[in-house]
Structure formats: C-alpha cells, structure tokens
Design a protein around this motif. Structure first.
Motif, PDB file in Angstrom:
ATOM      1  N   SER A 120       0.828  -1.210   0.000  1.00  0.00           N
ATOM      2  CA  SER A 120       0.000   0.000   0.000  1.00  0.00           C
ATOM      3  C   SER A 120       0.861   1.258   0.000  1.00  0.00           C
ATOM      4  CB  SER A 120      -0.930   0.001   1.208  1.00  0.00           C
ATOM      5  OG  SER A 120      -1.814  -1.098   1.168  1.00  0.00           O
ATOM      6  N   ARG A 121       1.927   1.254   0.825  1.00  0.00           N
ATOM      7  CA  ARG A 121       2.831   2.412   0.878  1.00  0.00           C
ATOM      8  C   ARG A 121       3.481   2.668  -0.476  1.00  0.00           C
ATOM      9  NH1 ARG A 121       7.851   1.612   1.079  1.00  0.00           N
ATOM     10  NH2 ARG A 121       7.691  -0.423   2.118  1.00  0.00           N
ATOM     11  N   TRP A 122       3.992   1.595  -1.095  1.00  0.00           N
ATOM     12  CA  TRP A 122       4.627   1.716  -2.416  1.00  0.00           C
ATOM     13  C   TRP A 122       3.626   2.187  -3.467  1.00  0.00           C
ATOM     14  CZ3 TRP A 122       3.063  -1.471  -6.495  1.00  0.00           C
ATOM     15  CH2 TRP A 122       3.813  -1.373  -7.666  1.00  0.00           C
ATOM     16  N   PHE A 123       2.439   1.611  -3.470  1.00  0.00           N
ATOM     17  CA  PHE A 123       1.419   1.962  -4.455  1.00  0.00           C
ATOM     18  C   PHE A 123       1.070   3.443  -4.341  1.00  0.00           C
ATOM     19  CE2 PHE A 123      -2.815   2.527  -6.088  1.00  0.00           C
ATOM     20  CZ  PHE A 123      -2.909   1.677  -7.174  1.00  0.00           C
ATOM     21  N   ASP A 124       0.892   3.924  -3.111  1.00  0.00           N
ATOM     22  CA  ASP A 124       0.532   5.321  -2.905  1.00  0.00           C
ATOM     23  C   ASP A 124       1.658   6.249  -3.352  1.00  0.00           C
ATOM     24  OD1 ASP A 124      -1.618   7.014  -1.869  1.00  0.00           O
ATOM     25  OD2 ASP A 124      -0.156   7.648  -0.372  1.00  0.00           O
ATOM     26  N   LEU A 125       2.903   5.851  -3.113  1.00  0.00           N
ATOM     27  CA  LEU A 125       4.047   6.649  -3.559  1.00  0.00           C
ATOM     28  C   LEU A 125       4.069   6.769  -5.079  1.00  0.00           C
ATOM     29  CD1 LEU A 125       6.803   8.062  -3.168  1.00  0.00           C
ATOM     30  CD2 LEU A 125       7.857   5.788  -3.175  1.00  0.00           C
ATOM     31  N   ILE A 126       3.886   5.649  -5.774  1.00  0.00           N
ATOM     32  CA  ILE A 126       3.951   5.668  -7.240  1.00  0.00           C
ATOM     33  C   ILE A 126       2.815   6.490  -7.826  1.00  0.00           C
ATOM     34  CG2 ILE A 126       3.987   4.255  -9.327  1.00  0.00           C
ATOM     35  CD1 ILE A 126       6.429   3.960  -7.451  1.00  0.00           C
ATOM     36  N   GLN A 127       1.601   6.318  -7.303  1.00  0.00           N
ATOM     37  CA  GLN A 127       0.471   7.040  -7.891  1.00  0.00           C
ATOM     38  C   GLN A 127       0.579   8.554  -7.681  1.00  0.00           C
ATOM     39  OE1 GLN A 127      -3.412   6.010  -6.420  1.00  0.00           O
ATOM     40  NE2 GLN A 127      -2.984   6.592  -4.307  1.00  0.00           N
ATOM     41  N   HIS A 128       1.256   8.982  -6.616  1.00  0.00           N
ATOM     42  CA  HIS A 128       1.440  10.418  -6.399  1.00  0.00           C
ATOM     43  C   HIS A 128       2.726  10.941  -7.031  1.00  0.00           C
ATOM     44  CE1 HIS A 128      -1.707   9.861  -3.272  1.00  0.00           C
ATOM     45  NE2 HIS A 128      -2.014  11.076  -3.645  1.00  0.00           N
ATOM     46  N   THR A 129       3.561  10.041  -7.527  1.00  0.00           N
ATOM     47  CA  THR A 129       4.744  10.455  -8.281  1.00  0.00           C
ATOM     48  C   THR A 129       4.369  10.791  -9.713  1.00  0.00           C
ATOM     49  OG1 THR A 129       6.194   9.067  -6.920  1.00  0.00           O
ATOM     50  CG2 THR A 129       7.037   9.724  -9.076  1.00  0.00           C
ATOM     51  N   LEU A 130       3.410  10.038 -10.268  1.00  0.00           N
ATOM     52  CA  LEU A 130       3.001  10.237 -11.658  1.00  0.00           C
ATOM     53  C   LEU A 130       2.089  11.454 -11.791  1.00  0.00           C
ATOM     54  CD1 LEU A 130       2.183   6.520 -12.559  1.00  0.00           C
ATOM     55  CD2 LEU A 130       4.173   7.837 -13.283  1.00  0.00           C
ATOM     56  N   PRO A 131       2.267  12.264 -12.851  1.00  0.00           N
ATOM     57  CA  PRO A 131       1.365  13.388 -13.098  1.00  0.00           C
ATOM     58  C   PRO A 131      -0.066  12.901 -13.325  1.00  0.00           C
ATOM     59  CG  PRO A 131       3.362  13.564 -14.433  1.00  0.00           C
ATOM     60  CD  PRO A 131       3.361  12.196 -13.835  1.00  0.00           C
ATOM     61  N   ALA A 132      -1.028  13.726 -12.923  1.00  0.00           N
ATOM     62  CA  ALA A 132      -2.437  13.345 -13.043  1.00  0.00           C
ATOM     63  C   ALA A 132      -2.821  13.055 -14.488  1.00  0.00           C
ATOM     64  CB  ALA A 132      -3.325  14.450 -12.465  1.00  0.00           C
ATOM     65  N   ASP A 133      -2.281  13.833 -15.438  1.00  0.00           N
ATOM     66  CA  ASP A 133      -2.648  13.616 -16.842  1.00  0.00           C
ATOM     67  C   ASP A 133      -2.079  12.301 -17.371  1.00  0.00           C
ATOM     68  OD1 ASP A 133      -0.064  14.601 -16.661  1.00  0.00           O
ATOM     69  OD2 ASP A 133      -0.133  15.569 -18.628  1.00  0.00           O
ATOM     70  N   THR A 134      -0.930  11.872 -16.811  1.00  0.00           N
ATOM     71  CA  THR A 134      -0.358  10.579 -17.212  1.00  0.00           C
ATOM     72  C   THR A 134      -1.252   9.440 -16.745  1.00  0.00           C
ATOM     73  OG1 THR A 134       1.893  11.464 -17.076  1.00  0.00           O
ATOM     74  CG2 THR A 134       1.652   9.070 -17.023  1.00  0.00           C
ATOM     75  N   LEU A 135      -1.740   9.538 -15.512  1.00  0.00           N
ATOM     76  CA  LEU A 135      -2.675   8.529 -15.008  1.00  0.00           C
ATOM     77  C   LEU A 135      -3.940   8.488 -15.862  1.00  0.00           C
ATOM     78  CD1 LEU A 135      -2.498   9.015 -11.127  1.00  0.00           C
ATOM     79  CD2 LEU A 135      -1.729   7.021 -12.405  1.00  0.00           C
ATOM     80  N   ALA A 136      -4.447   9.662 -16.185  1.00  0.00           N
ATOM     81  CA  ALA A 136      -5.687   9.744 -16.958  1.00  0.00           C
ATOM     82  C   ALA A 136      -5.523   9.128 -18.346  1.00  0.00           C
ATOM     83  CB  ALA A 136      -6.134  11.197 -17.070  1.00  0.00           C
ATOM     84  N   LYS A 137      -4.389   9.399 -18.995  1.00  0.00           N
ATOM     85  CA  LYS A 137      -4.143   8.844 -20.329  1.00  0.00           C
ATOM     86  C   LYS A 137      -4.064   7.319 -20.289  1.00  0.00           C
ATOM     87  CE  LYS A 137      -1.725  12.867 -22.238  1.00  0.00           C
ATOM     88  NZ  LYS A 137      -0.425  13.409 -22.701  1.00  0.00           N
TER      89      LYS A 137
END
Length: 333
Positions: free
Chosen positions: A81-98
């Motif tokens: 969970s800690r790792w997952f949260d770190l990665i998702q907040h490292t990536l820009p929001a538009d990258t996640l959306a794409k």
C-alpha cells in the motif's frame, strides 16, 4: 534512461520484474501483489533506491486489484500500500488519466479496522429482547448446530502441505532456430526454439543488453517449459531461456546443455531423476519462485540447485552436467 536502470545489474533486475509482471495476468494479481509486499520490506522501490520501469509496469498491473482491496487488506499489506501510494502520487495526473487510471484513496495512517467478530458481537448485543418460548428454542437449536459444525470443522484433517521440489519444473533442451529483435521493445529478442515438438515454440527474452544477436542463432539452450504463457509487449512467450548472471550483474550467459544433447531431451537435477514435472506451474503455488533462489553455478561453472542444507544438486542431461561459458557462482533465472 534511468528508468531502465542505472547499472547493468539494475537493468537485469528491472527486466526480471517486467517479465514477472507480464506473467501475472488478472487472475494472479493477488499473488503478484503479495510478492511485491514481501519484496518491499525495508525497501522503497522494487529495484535499488530509485523509480524504474519495474515500478511503473507493476503499478499498472496491480492498479485494478488495489481498487478491490478492503481497508483490512490494505492495512495488512502495508508495504504494498505504501509503495502503491508513492507511485500514484509520483506520476502526473494527466499521465494517469491517459493510461485510464485514477487515484486510489489510501489512508496510510488509518488504524487496523475492527475484526469481523467484533462487529458480529456488537450486532448480537443490539438484538431485541427475548421472544416467546418457541423462538428461544429455535435459537438454542441453531446455536447448538453452529457449535457442532465449528467443532467438526476444527477436527477436520488439515490439508497436506505441498512439498515443492525442483523436479516440478519442466526443463528441456531447446535449439534456437532463429532470433530477431522484438518489433516493439528494444530490450527483447523473439526466438523460435525447437523442442522436438510438432512446431517450434516462440520465446521472448530480455537479453539484448547482454548477448549479441549473432550469438543467439543456431545454438542449444535450456528451457523452462511449464511456466504459464505470457504476452510480452504484444507477443506471447511459451517458455523461458535459463541463463546465469554473474555476481556483479555485468554478465549474463546461457546455461548450456552438454555436447550431444538433442532438442527435447529432459534436463533434471541430480537426485531428482524420477520426479515428474507439473503440467503448468500455477502462480499461486510459487513453485519456481521457491526453487529459483537456490539455482546457481558453482566454482567450476556447473549449473545446479542448492537445497536447504546447502547440498549442490547438479543440473544434468543424460547424466552429463550443464555449464556456462565463464560465469561461476552466478544465479540462474
């Protein structure tokens, strides 16, 4: 790019994680996520101490599974969970959306959720006042029945624990007929390998950085044949070439069958000649993952497996040992 790894050793480990991620499809995401959780004990990232493609690919694979996890499970798998949260907040929001992904709300400071039994006890305490005699009798009978069922369940014989041995892995001699670069991945080769079967198997290997393409042609290798087929950048791989990595991570070589070996010849560990391999290695059983940490070459470049007592079981074909060209004390994978 640093995302691929700063050193050759890191690059090799990134490639291994990407291969593992590709082999764990939707039905095995729980096993894959558990593997990540165990690996991240005392670590921030999957490889070394910085973000790599291993983290990004594994994050994309595990995203849908994380969305389904209960608060209790997220708490239990704190490393994941800690790792997952770190990665998702490292990536820009538009990258996640794409990528069709969204932020998953994870409270890393949340206390452990109350256990189901506590909730059940609370529910019982709120029950209405006792009803008539018939209802009391019915409830008493129900309680006695449940008590009996629980007792029988406790007394049921435990399931026999699976004993994992190296003979469960289907190892065979293969002959590379031809190898070419993967059309969509610079670090991958696509090989056609003869195994004495009706048709050659297509195998994808992350060996471009270590073995020149001219040395990939017309040669004998050892194949792991019962891994679950996995798509690697659009091309499905139906086996894995067994290689040795030097202790410093700078050299990767084929495990070579002895001279005179033929495609399809069985490759086995000394002392396990009579063992029968599994038809397909089930990811949940972690058979290869259990055996692999003991796979090495010795001082004489002989391939084999160290058991829990550090006894070395040589890797053989028709009684002759498999070797590497130069790698001694290297890990096999």
């Amino acid at each position: 790019s640093e995302l691929s790894g700063k050193t050759d050793a890191d690059k090799a480990e990134v490639s291994q994680w990407m291969t593992m991620s590709a082999r764990h499809g939707p039905s095995e995401r729980q096993v894959f996520s558990q593997t990540i959780n165990d690996h991240l004990a005392g670590r921030t990232y999957l490889v070394s101490n910085y973000l790599t493609l291993a983290d990004l690919v594994a994050f994309g694979n595990a995203h849908a599974f994380m969305e389904t996890l209960s608060a209790q499970k997220r708490f239990n798998w704190s490393n994941f969970s800690r790792w997952f949260d770190l990665i998702q907040h490292t990536l820009p929001a538009d990258t996640l959306a794409k990528a069709g992904l969204k932020l998953v709300e994870i409270d890393l400071n949340a206390p452990a959720p109350a256990k189901k039994q506590a909730a059940q006890d609370q529910k019982k305490s709120k029950e209405a006042a006792p009803a008539g005699d018939d209802q009391k009798k019915g409830k008493q009978e129900k309680k006695e029945k449940e008590k009996k069922e629980k007792k029988e369940k406790r007394q049921a014989p435990p399931k026999e624990e699976l004993k994992i041995v190296p003979s469960m892995i289907d190892l065979r001699v293969g002959h590379i007929l031809e190898a070419s670069k993967h059309p969509d991945a610079d670090s991958l080769y696509v090989e056609q390998i003869e195994l004495g079967e009706e048709a050659p198997r297509t195998v994808v290997s992350g060996l471009v950085r270590f073995i020149p393409i001219e040395k990939m042609q017309k040669r004998d290798v050892v194949l792991v044949c019962n891994l679950k087929p996995a798509a690697m950048r659009g091309i499905k791989s139906f086996a894995m070439v067994l290689c040795a990595t030097s202790p410093d991570g700078n050299t990767v070589e084929f495990v070579e069958p002895p001279k005179g070996s033929k495609p399809g010849d069985r490759v086995y560990f000394e002392g396990f000649e009579d063992g029968k391999p599994e038809e397909v290695l089930k990811p949940k059983q972690k058979i290869f993952e259990t055996i692999q940490p003991g796979l090495f070459t010795n001082d004489e470049r002989e391939a084999g497996w160290y058991n829990e007592d550090k006894k070395f079981h040589k890797l053989l074909v028709n009684g002759q040992v498999c070797t590497t060209a130069t790698v001694a004390k290297g890990s096999l994978k």
